[in-house]
Design an enzyme around this catalytic site. Structure first.
Site, PDB file in Angstrom:
ATOM      1  N   CYS A 109       1.025  -1.269  -0.057  1.00  0.00           N
ATOM      2  CA  CYS A 109       0.188  -0.025  -0.159  1.00  0.00           C
ATOM      3  C   CYS A 109       1.016   1.302   0.049  1.00  0.00           C
ATOM      4  O   CYS A 109       0.450   2.334  -0.010  1.00  0.00           O
ATOM      5  CB  CYS A 109      -0.868  -0.030   1.158  1.00  0.00           C
ATOM      6  N   HIS A 248      -2.623   6.805   3.679  1.00  0.00           N
ATOM      7  CA  HIS A 248      -3.311   5.786   3.056  1.00  0.00           C
ATOM      8  C   HIS A 248      -4.413   5.298   3.940  1.00  0.00           C
ATOM      9  O   HIS A 248      -4.371   5.311   5.060  1.00  0.00           O
ATOM     10  CB  HIS A 248      -2.270   4.425   3.104  1.00  0.00           C
ATOM     11  N   ASN A 278     -10.309  -0.170   1.385  1.00  0.00           N
ATOM     12  CA  ASN A 278      -8.847   0.195   1.217  1.00  0.00           C
ATOM     13  C   ASN A 278      -8.408  -0.303  -0.240  1.00  0.00           C
ATOM     14  O   ASN A 278      -8.755  -1.328  -0.500  1.00  0.00           O
ATOM     15  CB  ASN A 278      -8.198  -0.526   2.230  1.00  0.00           C
TER      16      ASN A 278
HETATM   17  N1  COA Z   1     -17.434  -9.294  10.652  1.00  0.00           N
HETATM   18  C1  COA Z   1     -17.917  -9.316  11.901  1.00  0.00           C
HETATM   19  N2  COA Z   1     -16.952  -9.775  13.039  1.00  0.00           N
HETATM   20  C2  COA Z   1     -15.559  -9.880  12.587  1.00  0.00           C
HETATM   21  C3  COA Z   1     -15.284  -9.685  11.372  1.00  0.00           C
HETATM   22  C4  COA Z   1     -16.143  -9.010  10.397  1.00  0.00           C
HETATM   23  N3  COA Z   1     -15.896  -8.817   9.246  1.00  0.00           N
HETATM   24  N4  COA Z   1     -13.775  -9.788  11.494  1.00  0.00           N
HETATM   25  C5  COA Z   1     -13.514 -10.217  12.605  1.00  0.00           C
HETATM   26  N5  COA Z   1     -14.793 -10.233  13.417  1.00  0.00           N
HETATM   27  C6  COA Z   1     -14.731 -10.370  14.896  1.00  0.00           C
HETATM   28  C7  COA Z   1     -13.872 -11.297  15.535  1.00  0.00           C
HETATM   29  O1  COA Z   1     -14.223 -12.943  15.163  1.00  0.00           O
HETATM   30  C8  COA Z   1     -13.546 -11.372  17.012  1.00  0.00           C
HETATM   31  O2  COA Z   1     -14.524 -11.666  17.636  1.00  0.00           O
HETATM   32  P1  COA Z   1     -14.362 -12.218  19.244  1.00  0.00           P
HETATM   33  O3  COA Z   1     -14.115 -11.042  19.850  1.00  0.00           O
HETATM   34  O4  COA Z   1     -15.527 -12.821  19.263  1.00  0.00           O
HETATM   35  O5  COA Z   1     -13.267 -13.179  18.996  1.00  0.00           O
HETATM   36  C9  COA Z   1     -13.862  -9.794  16.878  1.00  0.00           C
HETATM   37  O6  COA Z   1     -14.607  -9.160  15.770  1.00  0.00           O
HETATM   38  C10 COA Z   1     -12.615  -8.839  16.914  1.00  0.00           C
HETATM   39  O7  COA Z   1     -11.601  -9.310  15.844  1.00  0.00           O
HETATM   40  P2  COA Z   1     -10.248  -8.427  15.630  1.00  0.00           P
HETATM   41  O8  COA Z   1      -9.506  -9.381  14.482  1.00  0.00           O
HETATM   42  O9  COA Z   1      -9.440  -8.313  16.875  1.00  0.00           O
HETATM   43  O10 COA Z   1     -10.831  -7.283  14.916  1.00  0.00           O
HETATM   44  P3  COA Z   1     -10.252  -5.738  14.961  1.00  0.00           P
HETATM   45  O11 COA Z   1     -10.900  -4.799  15.770  1.00  0.00           O
HETATM   46  O12 COA Z   1      -8.673  -6.034  15.006  1.00  0.00           O
HETATM   47  O13 COA Z   1     -10.470  -5.376  13.475  1.00  0.00           O
HETATM   48  C11 COA Z   1      -9.454  -5.548  11.366  1.00  0.00           C
HETATM   49  C12 COA Z   1      -9.976  -6.242  12.266  1.00  0.00           C
HETATM   50  C13 COA Z   1      -9.009  -6.515  10.228  1.00  0.00           C
HETATM   51  C14 COA Z   1     -10.730  -4.375  10.693  1.00  0.00           C
HETATM   52  C15 COA Z   1      -8.265  -4.595  11.878  1.00  0.00           C
HETATM   53  O14 COA Z   1      -7.357  -5.631  12.462  1.00  0.00           O
HETATM   54  C16 COA Z   1      -7.470  -3.673  10.954  1.00  0.00           C
HETATM   55  O15 COA Z   1      -8.019  -2.813  10.268  1.00  0.00           O
HETATM   56  N6  COA Z   1      -6.251  -4.113  10.795  1.00  0.00           N
HETATM   57  C17 COA Z   1      -5.469  -3.559   9.849  1.00  0.00           C
HETATM   58  C18 COA Z   1      -5.827  -3.878   8.440  1.00  0.00           C
HETATM   59  C19 COA Z   1      -5.060  -3.048   7.326  1.00  0.00           C
HETATM   60  O16 COA Z   1      -4.812  -1.914   7.660  1.00  0.00           O
HETATM   61  N7  COA Z   1      -4.734  -3.475   6.484  1.00  0.00           N
HETATM   62  C20 COA Z   1      -3.918  -2.861   5.274  1.00  0.00           C
HETATM   63  C21 COA Z   1      -2.640  -2.246   5.725  1.00  0.00           C
HETATM   64  S1  COA Z   1      -1.962  -1.750   4.314  1.00  0.00           S
END
Ligand code: COA
Length: 321
Positions: A109, A248, A278
């Site tokens: 990215c 980004h 994204n």
């Molecule tokens: N819909 C519903 N629930 C979801 C889900 C979705 N799409 N994805 C994950 N969950 C759930 C998980 O199972 C977890 O449930 P639990 O608490 O019962 O175990 C809960 O939501 C939290 O999961 P988690 O993975 O800790 O979520 P998060 O708050 O970290 O958000 C992302 C996930 C991917 C949005 C976040 O980690 C993120 O933005 N990461 C960076 C991604 C990024 O920027 N990538 C590109 C960089 S270039």
């Protein structure tokens, strides 16, 4: 070097959060609350070079540069049409640009920031005079629409800038970084080695994006903070000297957390993630084109663009518009 004009393009079909709930176990509320995304554009068959062509064409039309004077075409992408020829060569052909250096940049990215840094250096060194720099992605072709960790986040789109040689250089500072991610926290695995000498143990043949969201989140917080702090410090600037930071568009929460940590007004961070998701290499040039169209970028404004992503890669550029 001057930044003359911008362009952007997104496929017509907009995939809303509600629609995604019919494909994967998620909810509109979860997606919006955890990422800030409401919808994203998805290609109905157009490939990365098609999106790049549309954005590039618009940027050229908005400039006063003739096609025949463009001597450098760069496309930042992690979703090229082919291994070779490059997407940049394909765009060059579609636009009818003759006699230009054309190649792709793959830097997750951060691709567009790397590309702008390279174009700026090539112009300063006299290798090129007028550059078309594009970020373009069709991420939907490498998404698994049964994986809720990834398919809710990414979208397709393209953005472009035309740059030209100018003694009054508008690119004030370039800070680029990278470190190999041994854990492969974001990757698009591609073709395995299967040849007359070797049979791959891994049966997967289709490229698919996978991501360890939690680890990427932590990396992104550190990287974005560093990108802003280094640029400010190296140029003896404070937040007050900067009109906009264009990060980004990865996740609203990443940007909000960094804004709080650095004590910068969140309104200084331009965000359009709610409409596009994204779009990787395309997110910063799409944002710049949108800001330009809205008349937000005034001559003399200092802005910082900051990208971070797979590789790992991260980079920021101080621009005086
Ligand atoms: N819909 C519903 N629930 C979801 C889900 C979705 N799409 N994805 C994950 N969950 C759930 C998980 O199972 C977890 O449930 P639990 O608490 O019962 O175990 C809960 O939501 C939290 O999961 P988690 O993975 O800790 O979520 P998060 O708050 O970290 O958000 C992302 C996930 C991917 C949005 C976040 O980690 C993120 O933005 N990461 C960076 C991604 C990024 O920027 N990538 C590109 C960089 S270039």
């Amino acid at each position: 070097m001057s930044l003359i004009s911008t362009g952007s393009y997104a496929p017509k079909f907009s995939l809303g959060n509600d629609h995604l709930t019919t494909l994967v176990d998620t909810s509109s509320e979860w997606i919006e609350k955890r990422t800030g995304i409401k919808k994203r554009n998805i290609s109905a068959g157009e490939n990365t070079s098609d999106l790049a062509y549309e954005a590039g064409k618009q940027a050229i039309e908005n400039s006063n540069v003739n096609l025949e004077d463009i001597d450098l075409v760069l496309v930042a992408t992690i979703t090229p049409d082919h291994f070779t020829p490059s997407t940049a060569s394909m765009v060059q052909g579609k636009l009818g640009i003759k006699n230009a250096v054309a190649f792709d940049i793959s830097a997750g990215c951060t691709g567009f920031v790397y590309a702008l840094g390279i174009a700026s250096s090539m112009i300063k060194n006299g290798i090129a005079k007028n550059a078309l720099v594009i970020g373009s992605e069709v991420l939907s072709k490498v998404l698994d629409y049964t994986d809720r960790n990834t398919c809710v986040i990414f979208g397709d789109g393209a953005g472009a800038l035309v740059l030209t040689k100018d003694l009054n250089d508008k690119i004030k500072d370039i800070y680029l970084q990278g470190e190999y991610d041994t854990a492969h926290n974001i990757q698009i695995q591609s073709v395995n080695v299967n040849n007359a000498m070797h049979t791959s143990q891994d049966a997967s043949t289709l490229p698919k994006l996978s991501m360890n969201g939690g680890e990427v989140y932590k990396f992104a917080l550190g990287a974005l903070s560093e990108l802003i702090e280094v640029i400010l410090e190296r140029n003896n600037l404070t937040n007050d000297d900067i009109k906009y930071i264009v990060p980004h568009q990865a996740n609203f929460r990443i940007i909000e957390t960094v804004a709080k940590k650095l004590g910068i007004d969140i309104n200084k961070f331009y965000m359009n993630i709610e409409n596009y998701g994204n779009t990787s290499s395309a997110s910063i040039p799409i944002a710049l084109a949108e800001m330009n169209n809205l008349g937000l970028l005034k001559k003399g404004d200092k802005i910082i663009i900051a990208g971070f992503g797979a590789g790992l890669t991260w980079g920021s550029i101080l621009i005086e518009w």
